[in-house]
Design a protein around this motif. Structure first.
Motif, PDB file in Angstrom:
ATOM      1  N   ALA A   1       0.858  -1.191   0.000  1.00 56.94           N
ATOM      2  CA  ALA A   1       0.000   0.000   0.000  1.00 56.94           C
ATOM      3  C   ALA A   1       0.893   1.239   0.000  1.00 56.94           C
ATOM      4  O   ALA A   1       2.014   1.216   0.500  1.00 56.94           O
ATOM      5  CB  ALA A   1      -0.898  -0.009   1.221  1.00 56.94           C
ATOM      6  N   ALA A   2       0.384   2.330  -0.587  1.00 55.88           N
ATOM      7  CA  ALA A   2       1.139   3.574  -0.601  1.00 55.88           C
ATOM      8  C   ALA A   2       1.364   4.024   0.831  1.00 55.88           C
ATOM      9  O   ALA A   2       0.471   3.913   1.679  1.00 55.88           O
ATOM     10  CB  ALA A   2       0.377   4.641  -1.363  1.00 55.88           C
TER      11      ALA A   2
ATOM     12  N   ARG B   1       2.262   9.910   1.484  1.00 55.29           N
ATOM     13  CA  ARG B   1       1.770  10.447   0.216  1.00 55.29           C
ATOM     14  C   ARG B   1       0.374  11.043   0.367  1.00 55.29           C
ATOM     15  O   ARG B   1       0.083  12.074  -0.198  1.00 55.29           O
ATOM     16  CB  ARG B   1       1.744   9.360  -0.853  1.00 55.29           C
ATOM     17  CG  ARG B   1       3.108   8.995  -1.345  1.00 55.29           C
ATOM     18  CD  ARG B   1       3.023   8.009  -2.463  1.00 55.29           C
ATOM     19  NE  ARG B   1       4.354   7.551  -2.840  1.00 55.29           N
ATOM     20  CZ  ARG B   1       4.604   6.546  -3.626  1.00 55.29           C
ATOM     21  NH1 ARG B   1       3.599   5.859  -4.149  1.00 55.29           N
ATOM     22  NH2 ARG B   1       5.828   6.211  -3.918  1.00 55.29           N
ATOM     23  N   SER B   2      -0.483  10.399   1.099  1.00 54.28           N
ATOM     24  CA  SER B   2      -1.831  10.942   1.267  1.00 54.28           C
ATOM     25  C   SER B   2      -1.806  12.221   2.104  1.00 54.28           C
ATOM     26  O   SER B   2      -2.580  13.138   1.852  1.00 54.28           O
ATOM     27  CB  SER B   2      -2.763   9.911   1.887  1.00 54.28           C
ATOM     28  OG  SER B   2      -2.309   9.570   3.184  1.00 54.28           O
TER      29      SER B   2
ATOM     30  N   ALA C   1      -3.422  20.280  -1.310  1.00 51.87           N
ATOM     31  CA  ALA C   1      -4.777  20.781  -1.546  1.00 51.87           C
ATOM     32  C   ALA C   1      -5.098  21.943  -0.612  1.00 51.87           C
ATOM     33  O   ALA C   1      -5.711  22.935  -1.022  1.00 51.87           O
ATOM     34  CB  ALA C   1      -5.795  19.662  -1.367  1.00 51.87           C
ATOM     35  N   GLY C   2      -4.670  21.845   0.633  1.00 55.80           N
ATOM     36  CA  GLY C   2      -4.876  22.936   1.584  1.00 55.80           C
ATOM     37  C   GLY C   2      -4.118  24.190   1.192  1.00 55.80           C
ATOM     38  O   GLY C   2      -4.633  25.305   1.307  1.00 55.80           O
ATOM     39  N   ARG C   3      -2.890  23.996   0.714  1.00 54.61           N
ATOM     40  CA  ARG C   3      -2.092  25.137   0.267  1.00 54.61           C
ATOM     41  C   ARG C   3      -2.748  25.815  -0.929  1.00 54.61           C
ATOM     42  O   ARG C   3      -2.854  27.029  -0.999  1.00 54.61           O
ATOM     43  CB  ARG C   3      -0.683  24.703  -0.102  1.00 54.61           C
ATOM     44  CG  ARG C   3       0.201  25.874  -0.536  1.00 54.61           C
ATOM     45  CD  ARG C   3       1.411  25.414  -1.229  1.00 54.61           C
ATOM     46  NE  ARG C   3       0.951  24.547  -2.322  1.00 54.61           N
ATOM     47  CZ  ARG C   3       1.663  24.216  -3.358  1.00 54.61           C
ATOM     48  NH1 ARG C   3       2.865  24.611  -3.453  1.00 54.61           N
ATOM     49  NH2 ARG C   3       1.192  23.453  -4.309  1.00 54.61           N
TER      50      ARG C   3
END
Length: 171
Positions: free
Chosen positions: A13-14, A18-19, A26-28
């Motif tokens: 699994a990643a 990364r998540s 996305a917040g930035r």
């Protein structure tokens, strides 16, 4: 002899890193987009206070002012009406006396319910939108650095410089 292969290949699994970095990105983007938008809204808001009188002069008194006296914050002079329904005044004040010279005649629009005038014509329109030009320049830095949209940032900066330069040249 061939080395032994594992019986099954399991996909890993990643990693959670990364998540979390995607969420930070996305917040930035959201926060920097909001900051840039607020800067532009503030520029339009600051410009519209004067621009509405110059760009939408319907029903407002229009005329000319011969500047007789200038201070640091305003210039005054007698108002000669040009539009129908406008009344002559002995003294009309023009705030922010940028590039006004004593003895010169300027076209103005009078703000409703006051004895204050705003320069009209191309010089008045461009000068009214100078705060938006500054906001475009400031927001271009946020767009370039925070959103990493360099083409959009260059477009915004170029528009801001063009607006401020045109106002400087016409005033």
């Amino acid at each position: 002899m061939i080395p032994a292969m594992p019986a099954s290949r399991r996909r890993r699994a990643a990693p959670p890193r990364r998540s979390s970095s995607a969420a930070l990105r996305a917040g930035r983007l959201a926060s920097m987009g909001l900051v840039a938008l607020l800067i532009l809204i503030a520029g339009v808001w600051a410009s519209w206070g004067t621009a509405q009188h110059v760009m939408l002069p319907g029903g407002r008194e229009k005329g000319t002012v011969v500047v007789t006296q200038c201070g640091e914050e305003s210039c005054t002079g007698p108002f000669t009406p040009v539009s129908t329904g406008a009344t002559a005044r002995r003294s009309l004040t023009i705030a922010e006396p940028i590039a006004l010279k004593v003895g010169q005649t300027y076209s103005v629009v009078i703000k409703p319910d006051s004895d204050a005038g705003v320069r009209s014509g191309p010089a008045g329109i461009l000068y009214a939108w100078v705060p938006l030009g500054g906001a475009l320049l400031l927001a271009s830095i946020v767009v370039a650095g925070g959103l990493r949209k360099s083409r959009l940032a260059w477009l915004m900066a170029g528009s801001g410089v063009a607006l401020v330069t045109a106002a400087f040249l016409t005033v």
